[in-house]
Design an enzyme around this catalytic site. Structure first.
Site, PDB file in Angstrom:
ATOM      1  N   LYS A  93       0.840  -1.218   0.000  1.00 50.05           N
ATOM      2  CA  LYS A  93       0.000   0.000   0.000  1.00 50.05           C
ATOM      3  C   LYS A  93       0.865   1.254   0.000  1.00 50.05           C
ATOM      4  O   LYS A  93       0.798   2.092   0.911  1.00 50.05           O
ATOM      5  CB  LYS A  93      -0.991  -0.002   1.161  1.00 50.05           C
ATOM      6  CG  LYS A  93      -1.963  -1.182   1.095  1.00 50.05           C
ATOM      7  CD  LYS A  93      -3.120  -1.059   2.055  1.00 50.05           C
ATOM      8  CE  LYS A  93      -4.055  -2.234   1.997  1.00 50.05           C
ATOM      9  NZ  LYS A  93      -3.512  -3.461   2.608  1.00 50.05           N
TER      10      LYS A  93
HETATM   11  O1  6AU Z   1      -8.799 -12.240   5.902  1.00 49.95           O
HETATM   12  P1  6AU Z   1      -8.024 -11.374   6.863  1.00 49.95           P
HETATM   13  O2  6AU Z   1      -8.870 -10.354   7.565  1.00 49.95           O
HETATM   14  O3  6AU Z   1      -7.170 -12.171   7.797  1.00 49.95           O
HETATM   15  O4  6AU Z   1      -6.941 -10.575   5.972  1.00 49.95           O
HETATM   16  C1  6AU Z   1      -7.312  -9.619   5.018  1.00 49.95           C
HETATM   17  C2  6AU Z   1      -6.098  -9.180   4.207  1.00 49.95           C
HETATM   18  C3  6AU Z   1      -5.002  -8.483   5.027  1.00 49.95           C
HETATM   19  C4  6AU Z   1      -5.199  -6.997   4.758  1.00 49.95           C
HETATM   20  O5  6AU Z   1      -3.978  -6.281   4.749  1.00 49.95           O
HETATM   21  C5  6AU Z   1      -5.835  -6.976   3.368  1.00 49.95           C
HETATM   22  O6  6AU Z   1      -6.514  -8.223   3.220  1.00 49.95           O
HETATM   23  N1  6AU Z   1      -6.823  -5.878   3.120  1.00 49.95           N
HETATM   24  C6  6AU Z   1      -6.695  -5.033   2.007  1.00 49.95           C
HETATM   25  C7  6AU Z   1      -5.821  -5.281   0.889  1.00 49.95           C
HETATM   26  C8  6AU Z   1      -5.794  -6.550   0.244  1.00 49.95           C
HETATM   27  O7  6AU Z   1      -5.233  -4.430   0.356  1.00 49.95           O
HETATM   28  C9  6AU Z   1      -7.543  -3.920   1.873  1.00 49.95           C
HETATM   29  C10 6AU Z   1      -8.636  -3.765   2.761  1.00 49.95           C
HETATM   30  O8  6AU Z   1      -9.469  -2.885   2.586  1.00 49.95           O
HETATM   31  N2  6AU Z   1      -8.774  -4.673   3.768  1.00 49.95           N
HETATM   32  C11 6AU Z   1      -7.906  -5.725   3.965  1.00 49.95           C
HETATM   33  O9  6AU Z   1      -8.136  -6.518   4.890  1.00 49.95           O
HETATM   34  O10 6AU Z   1      -3.749  -8.917   4.521  1.00 49.95           O
END
Ligand code: 6AU
Length: 258
Positions: A93
Site C-alpha cells: 500500500k
Molecule cells: O482475511 P483477513 O482479515 O485475515 O486478511 C485480510 C487481508 C489483510 C489486509 O492487509 C488486506 O486483506 N486488506 C486489504 C488489501 C488486500 O489491500 C484492503 C482492505 O481494505 N482490507 C484488507 O483486509 O492482509
C-alpha cells in the site's frame, strides 16, 4: 455489465500485461482465490505457498512482517510461484510522494508481480512507478479505492477520483481493491475484495475488519478475486480449507457469469 463477462472474455479488454496474465491464470486454474499469508515465519510462508499454491491465483504477503526474509527466500518463493503458476503480491500500500515511491517500487518489483498502492498522494505515485528505473512492464498495480475496515476515511468522491487515476494509468493498473460494485465499470480492471470468511457468523474482528461470505462478495459485490487471510491461515489444515474456499468462490463466479 462487467460482472457477466467471463475472465477469458475480459483478457482483450485490459491494457495491463499483469492483468492479462492474472485473468489467464484464473481461467486456467479455475480459481479466484487470493491467499493473504499474513504470517511471520518465512518457513511457514514457503510451506503455505507450496501447499496452497495449486489452489490460488495470487499469494499475497506483507513483506515487512516476515522475519528473516532474505534474497534466498525471495528466490524460493519465486520458484514456488513458477511451479504452481500463481502471482506474488506485495501488499505494501505505497502512499508516499512519487520520488520516494519510485525507490520503494524498484526494490519491491525485483521479487513481486503485483503491488498495492494508495491513490492519496495523487498522480505522482503512479507517474513515478511508470517512470521508475528498470521499470518492469510485467509488474502491475492494484489501486486501493475502498477499504474493508469500519469507519474508514475514504469517501465516494475519493473512490471516484481514484478511478480517474486508474483510467489514466490503465497500462500499469491491473486492478482495484474495493468493496462495492459501484466503485468502477471498466471490465479491463480486476476487482479484488478483502474481508471474506466462509462462516456466516464471523462478521468482524476486534480491530474494525468486516467480513462477508464468498457468495456475497462475488455475486452481489462483483468481486473477481476474494482475499482470504485468517479464514485459511489459522486453520490446522490450510490446504483443505483453501480448497473449500476455492470451490465456493469459483461456483459463485460461474453463477454470476451465466
Ligand atoms: O482475511 P483477513 O482479515 O485475515 O486478511 C485480510 C487481508 C489483510 C489486509 O492487509 C488486506 O486483506 N486488506 C486489504 C488489501 C488486500 O489491500 C484492503 C482492505 O481494505 N482490507 C484488507 O483486509 O492482509
Amino acid at each position: 455489465n462487467r460482472g457477466k463477462l467471463s475472465f477469458e472474455n475480459r483478457i482483450a479488454l485490459s491494457k495491463c500485461p499483469a492483468a492479462v496474465k492474472l485473468f489467464t491464470i484464473m481461467a486456467q486454474k479455475s480459481t479466484n482465490l487470493c491467499l493473504a499469508a499474513d504470517v511471520l515465519d518465512i518457513k511457514k510462508i514457503l510451506q503455505l505457498a507450496d501447499e496452497v499454491g495449486p489452489l490460488i491465483c495470487i499469494f499475497k504477503i506483507h513483506a515487512d512482517i516476515i522475519e528473516n526474509y532474505s534474497d534466498k527466500e525471495r528466490d524460493e518463493l519465486k520458484n514456488i510461484a513458477t511451479r504452481h503458476n500463481f502471482m506474488i503480491m506485495e501488499d505494501r500500500k505505497l502512499a508516499d510522494i512519487g520520488n520516494t515511491v519510485r525507490m520503494q517500487f524498484n526494490q519491491i518489483s525485483k521479487w513481486a508481480n503485483l503491488i498495492t498502492v494508495h491513490s492519496i498522494p495523487g498522480f505522482g505515485v503512479l507517474e513515478a512507478i511508470k517512470n521508475a528505473e528498470n521499470f518492469n512492464p510485467d509488474v502491475g498495480v492494484f489501486l486501493v479505492a475502498e477499504l474493508s475496515s469500519e469507519n474508514n476515511l475514504i469517501t465516494p468522491d475519493y473512490t471516484k477520483k481514484t478511478m480517474a487515476l486508474a483510467e489514466k494509468y490503465s497500462t500499469l493498473v491491473a486492478g482495484i481493491v474495493c468493496q462495492f460494485p459501484t466503485a468502477f465499470t471498466n471490465p479491463g480492471f480486476i476487482q479484488m475484495t478483502p474481508g471474506v470468511n466462509i462462516e456466516e457468523s464471523i462478521v468482524n474482528d476486534s480491530l474494525g475488519q468486516q467480513y462477508n461470505t464468498p457468495a456475497k462478495v462475488i455475486v452481489e459485490r462483483k468481486a473477481d478475486i476474494a482475499v482470504v487471510g485468517r479464514g485459511i491461515v489459522n486453520s490446522s489444515n490450510p490446504a483443505d480449507i483453501a480448497e473449500k474456499y476455492r470451490q465456493k468462490l469459483w461456483a459463485a463466479y460461474l453463477s454470476r457469469v451465466q
